[in-house]
Scaffold this motif. Structure first.
Motif, short mmCIF file in Angstrom:
data_model
loop_
_atom_site.label_atom_id
_atom_site.label_comp_id
_atom_site.label_asym_id
_atom_site.label_seq_id
_atom_site.Cartn_x
_atom_site.Cartn_y
_atom_site.Cartn_z
N UNK A 133 35.93 22.83 -19.71
CA UNK A 133 35.76 21.63 -18.84
C UNK A 133 35.30 20.50 -19.72
N UNK A 134 34.43 20.95 -20.65
CA UNK A 134 33.67 19.94 -21.43
C UNK A 134 34.65 19.88 -22.83
N UNK A 135 35.48 20.37 -23.00
CA UNK A 135 36.39 20.12 -24.35
C UNK A 135 36.16 21.23 -25.15
N UNK A 136 35.21 22.42 -24.92
CA UNK A 136 35.29 23.30 -25.99
C UNK A 136 36.31 24.31 -26.09
N UNK A 137 36.86 24.68 -26.95
CA UNK A 137 37.93 25.61 -27.32
C UNK A 137 37.37 26.88 -27.34
N UNK A 138 38.06 27.94 -26.84
CA UNK A 138 37.74 29.11 -26.90
C UNK A 138 38.67 30.27 -27.18
N UNK A 139 38.23 31.30 -27.67
CA UNK A 139 38.99 32.54 -28.54
C UNK A 139 38.25 33.72 -28.21
N UNK A 140 39.04 34.78 -28.26
CA UNK A 140 38.26 36.02 -27.96
C UNK A 140 38.45 36.89 -29.47
N UNK A 141 37.37 37.47 -29.94
CA UNK A 141 37.53 38.19 -31.26
C UNK A 141 37.01 39.66 -30.92
N UNK A 142 37.52 40.58 -30.75
CA UNK A 142 37.28 41.67 -30.07
C UNK A 142 37.78 43.07 -30.74
N UNK A 143 36.89 44.21 -30.91
CA UNK A 143 37.37 45.27 -31.16
C UNK A 143 38.29 46.21 -30.22
N UNK A 144 38.45 45.65 -28.98
CA UNK A 144 39.06 46.44 -27.90
C UNK A 144 40.69 46.10 -28.28
N UNK A 145 41.54 46.17 -27.46
CA UNK A 145 42.82 46.04 -27.53
C UNK A 145 43.06 44.52 -27.17
N UNK A 146 43.54 43.76 -27.80
CA UNK A 146 43.95 42.46 -27.00
C UNK A 146 44.63 42.66 -25.61
N UNK A 147 45.57 43.51 -25.65
CA UNK A 147 46.15 43.61 -24.31
C UNK A 147 45.26 43.92 -23.18
N UNK A 148 44.03 44.79 -23.64
CA UNK A 148 42.96 44.97 -22.33
C UNK A 148 42.39 43.56 -21.89
N UNK A 149 42.06 42.98 -23.11
CA UNK A 149 41.32 41.56 -22.77
C UNK A 149 42.47 40.54 -21.91
N UNK A 150 43.65 40.51 -22.16
CA UNK A 150 44.57 39.58 -21.44
C UNK A 150 44.51 40.22 -20.11
N UNK A 151 44.82 41.33 -20.00
CA UNK A 151 44.84 42.06 -18.40
C UNK A 151 43.62 41.65 -17.61
N UNK A 152 42.50 41.80 -18.28
CA UNK A 152 41.13 41.49 -17.60
C UNK A 152 41.24 40.14 -17.17
N UNK A 153 41.44 39.00 -18.39
CA UNK A 153 41.29 37.71 -17.87
C UNK A 153 42.47 37.35 -16.98
#
Length: 247
Positions: free
Chosen positions: A125-145
């Protein structure tokens, strides 16, 4: 002094320590398991490790693991052990897929890290861009999000494990991918992580680091890896308060 008062004072101290670090960030890279959620809160990691070891045994390949590795509670130890013997092989790919399926199961019962959801939304909301950098599967992160209605806060910037395990953190590969994709400058980028490998990857990528330590063991490991007292918080509440002060 009551525990509530002690908590309030601790958060206030952490808030002032991390304010400069958080205030200048224009892009924030998040580790997934830890800062965003406890992935294996319901579906325990040691169960996943045991399943992977049993699967190797069924293939007649248990001998790829040392006796110590055969007793590990960390599924990534099993994955790395097999990759050490057969790097980037079909066997590693099959084992990685089994780990991903287990992570996807775990995502359904993962515990959200306190204050993570509102912090993510406040930063966006304050204009910060976000990204995930993980050792888990990106599929897992997307499913949770997706289950938390947070996927749009990160999309499309979710970078995670591939079958090339040499590129997992502490290698900065997924952080560099996120920096390139978001067009971020390293000086204005902050990594939020909870392990020494996150800290090392951030330093190798040339970006700032904020450690999240939910318990004393995590805090000690981060400090032993070189994190300063002002670079570690025990709650994301203090970070949220700073984020809310952003223009």
């Amino acid at each position: 002094m009551t525990s509530d008062a002690t908590q309030t004072e601790r958060v206030a101290r952490e808030r002032e320590r991390v304010r400069p670090l958080v205030a200048r960030a224009r892009v924030v890279l998040w580790d997934f398991d830890g800062p965003i959620c406890r992935l294996f809160a319901g579906h325990k990691a040691h169960q996943v490790a045991e399943d992977l070891i049993e699967w190797l045994g069924a293939q007649g390949l248990r001998g790829l693991l040392t006796p110590e590795e055969q007793r590990t509670a960390d599924p990534h130890v099993v994955l790395h052990a097999v990759d050490r013997m057969h790097p980037r092989s079909d066997l590693v790919a099959a084992l990685e897929e089994r780990l991903t399926e287990a992570e996807l199961t775990a995502a359904a019962s993962a515990w959200p890290t306190p204050y993570a959801d509102p912090l993510i939304r406040t930063l966006v909301a304050t204009g910060v861009r976000l990204a995930i950098a993980t050792n888990n599967s990106p599929r897992t992160a997307r499913a949770y999000l997706s289950g938390r209605n947070l996927e749009a806060c990160f999309a499309p910037h979710v970078y995670g494990r591939t079958t090339n395990l040499a590129l997992l953190k502490p290698h900065p590969y997924c952080l560099d991918r996120a920096l390139t994709a978001t067009g971020a400058t390293r000086e204005a980028t902050l990594m939020i992580g909870d392990t020494p490998s996150d800290l090392i990857a951030a330093r190798r990528a040339g970006i700032g680091f904020l450690g999240y330590a939910r318990d004393e063991r995590k805090r000690k490991l981060l400090h032993e890896a070189g994190a300063g007292a002002g670079d570690v918080v025990t709650s994301l509440e203090s970070v949220l308060q700073v984020a809310r002060d952003r223009p």
